[in-house]
Design a protein around this motif. Structure first.
Motif, mmCIF file in Angstrom:
data_model
loop_
_atom_site.group_PDB
_atom_site.id
_atom_site.type_symbol
_atom_site.label_atom_id
_atom_site.label_comp_id
_atom_site.label_asym_id
_atom_site.label_seq_id
_atom_site.Cartn_x
_atom_site.Cartn_y
_atom_site.Cartn_z
ATOM 1 N N GLU A 12 -11.278 -8.379 -4.107
ATOM 2 C CA GLU A 12 -11.226 -7.511 -2.933
ATOM 3 C C GLU A 12 -9.871 -6.827 -2.820
ATOM 4 O O GLU A 12 -9.782 -5.626 -2.547
ATOM 5 C CB GLU A 12 -11.517 -8.315 -1.665
ATOM 6 N N ARG B 231 -9.570 -4.148 -5.335
ATOM 7 C CA ARG B 231 -10.263 -2.927 -4.907
ATOM 8 C C ARG B 231 -9.369 -2.104 -3.979
ATOM 9 O O ARG B 231 -9.283 -0.873 -4.109
ATOM 10 C CB ARG B 231 -11.564 -3.289 -4.193
ATOM 11 N N LEU B 232 -8.684 -2.770 -3.054
ATOM 12 C CA LEU B 232 -7.830 -2.052 -2.106
ATOM 13 C C LEU B 232 -6.633 -1.416 -2.818
ATOM 14 O O LEU B 232 -6.280 -0.269 -2.547
ATOM 15 C CB LEU B 232 -7.359 -3.000 -1.001
ATOM 16 N N HIS C 292 0.836 -1.202 0.000
ATOM 17 C CA HIS C 292 0.000 0.000 0.000
ATOM 18 C C HIS C 292 0.870 1.251 0.000
ATOM 19 O O HIS C 292 0.641 2.192 -0.779
ATOM 20 C CB HIS C 292 -0.900 -0.023 1.236
ATOM 21 N N PRO D 203 -7.425 -0.821 5.215
ATOM 22 C CA PRO D 203 -8.350 -0.943 6.349
ATOM 23 C C PRO D 203 -7.593 -0.933 7.671
ATOM 24 O O PRO D 203 -6.495 -1.494 7.782
ATOM 25 C CB PRO D 203 -9.019 -2.297 6.115
ATOM 26 N N GLY E 4 -6.993 4.053 5.829
ATOM 27 C CA GLY E 4 -8.404 3.759 6.019
ATOM 28 C C GLY E 4 -8.940 2.967 4.849
ATOM 29 O O GLY E 4 -8.329 2.898 3.777
ATOM 30 N N GLU E 5 -10.085 2.347 5.043
ATOM 31 C CA GLU E 5 -10.701 1.500 4.023
ATOM 32 C C GLU E 5 -10.823 2.203 2.680
ATOM 33 O O GLU E 5 -10.513 1.641 1.631
ATOM 34 C CB GLU E 5 -12.101 1.078 4.508
ATOM 35 N N GLU E 6 -11.250 3.477 2.718
ATOM 36 C CA GLU E 6 -11.483 4.198 1.464
ATOM 37 C C GLU E 6 -10.195 4.530 0.732
ATOM 38 O O GLU E 6 -10.215 4.892 -0.444
ATOM 39 C CB GLU E 6 -12.275 5.484 1.738
ATOM 40 N N HIS E 7 -9.062 4.401 1.420
ATOM 41 C CA HIS E 7 -7.759 4.665 0.803
ATOM 42 C C HIS E 7 -6.949 3.384 0.611
ATOM 43 O O HIS E 7 -5.751 3.437 0.357
ATOM 44 C CB HIS E 7 -6.973 5.664 1.649
ATOM 45 N N GLY E 8 -7.607 2.237 0.751
ATOM 46 C CA GLY E 8 -6.956 0.970 0.448
ATOM 47 C C GLY E 8 -6.233 0.314 1.601
ATOM 48 O O GLY E 8 -5.599 -0.728 1.410
ATOM 49 N N ALA F 45 -7.832 1.566 -4.696
ATOM 50 C CA ALA F 45 -8.131 2.657 -3.770
ATOM 51 C C ALA F 45 -6.855 3.334 -3.277
ATOM 52 O O ALA F 45 -6.838 4.540 -3.016
ATOM 53 C CB ALA F 45 -8.943 2.143 -2.588
#
Length: 344
Positions: free
Chosen positions: A188, A191-192, A167, A309, A303-307, A195
């Motif tokens: 999934e 998606r991360l 990340h 969690p 955070g989840e919305e930025h890849g 993001a």
């Protein structure tokens, strides 16, 4: 103060919540009131004795964290008291990490954290982001420092882009101007990685991933940030450009790698193996400075919305946090040292 300690190597059950006197900062040190502590694989491996024997009679774990400086030692500007900071390598050669209400670290390992950056973000930097920085600054034809535009025209492959280091590789490489490809194992994780900022995601378990990557980067990939060298080496070499770099920070799933010498001679492959404990102060300092700039630019959100969690545990359940990391929790595992990860 409340602190987590262990006196013997072993499983998560060796971790105990105890009362201790707050430590006093010595020369060149600061004391930090910790809000959030970050947990990394190296923390549970060190606790378990999987890397080296325990060096101190009693250890408070965790390398990373974030909080507020509340005292300075001799030789440190007293004006730093009240400064919000993120911490790295707190337990490197020291017995007192960030799983405590107060910790003491060398002043240069407490990096200013902007007011608009959360303590959760600060505690998520450290090991993952410094490792990512190192993978992106070791190429023969690449920069030694990161900044906006430093990787313009480069192609970076982030293996395992849904992990904490992957990340950070994606975010830093994108901030520095690279085209970023990430290999993932399913929707999934795709998606991360997307993001986080990956321009392209490729499922390495389906189809012809090498052909997919070559279609994106016909001349090949400049830098591979690798988490599983043994498993991914054939793919890495199939997409690496001549004089490209494979920077490996782990070998998930194995300890050994077999190399085709002639193939790598022809490619002029550069392999860079890295671990932060022995990377050297110059690399750590450069990484911390560049990360501070990236945080200031808003380039490393979590955070989840930025890849990435976030999974949080209270200090009293630090053992649960260790179990989560050891079991491969996706994203970043944190320990709220203060009641809610905030400092009033």
């Amino acid at each position: 103060m409340k602190a987590i300690i262990y006196s013997d190597n072993g499983g998560p059950d060796v971790l105990r919540l105890v009362d201790r006197e707050p430590p006093a900062p010595g020369p060149g040190e600061v004391r930090v009131r910790v809000a959030v502590s970050g947990v990394n694989p190296t923390d549970w491996k060190t606790r378990a004795g999987a890397t080296n024997p325990k060096q101190f009679p009693e250890v408070t774990p965790h390398l990373d964290g974030a909080g507020v400086i509340d005292a300075t030692g001799p030789g440190v500007d007293a004006g730093r008291v009240g400064e919000r900071v993120w911490l790295f390598m707190a337990t490197a050669g020291r017995p007192t990490g960030t799983a405590a209400e107060f910790t003491v670290v060398p002043a240069n390992r407490a990096i200013a954290l902007p007011d608009d950056a959360s303590f959760e973000l600060g505690a998520s930097l450290g090991v993952p982001a410094l490792t990512a920085h190192r993978t992106l600054t070791v190429a023969e034809d690449g920069p030694r420092r990161l900044s906006k535009g430093a990787l313009d025209g480069k192609v970076v492959l982030a293996a395992g882009g849904a992990g904490a280091v992957g990340h950070a590789v994606i975010q830093l490489a994108r901030w520095a101007g690279a085209t970023v490809i990430s290999t993932i194992s399913g929707p999934e994780k795709a998606r991360l990685a997307t993001a986080a900022g990956a321009h392209h995601v490729v499922n390495y378990r389906e189809g012809d991933p090498a052909a997919e990557i070559r279609a994106i980067a016909p001349d090949g990939v400049d830098i591979v940030a690798e988490v599983a060298l043994g498993a991914n080496l054939a793919l890495d070499l199939a997409v690496l450009r001549t004089r490209g770099t494979i920077a490996t920070y782990a070998n998930d799933g194995g300890k050994t790698v077999e190399l085709d010498v002639r193939q790598n001679m022809s490619l002029n492959t550069r392999f860079q193996f890295l671990v932060l404990y022995t990377v050297g102060e110059q690399a750590l300092t450069a990484g911390a400075e560049d990360l501070a700039a990236a945080v200031g630019d808003g380039a490393l959100p979590v955070g989840e919305e930025h890849g990435l969690p976030l999974t949080s545990f209270p200090l009293s359940d630090t053992a649960g946090a260790h179990v989560a990391v050891e079991n491969g929790a996706v994203g970043k595992v944190l320990v709220n040292v203060s009641e809610d990860g905030r400092l009033s």
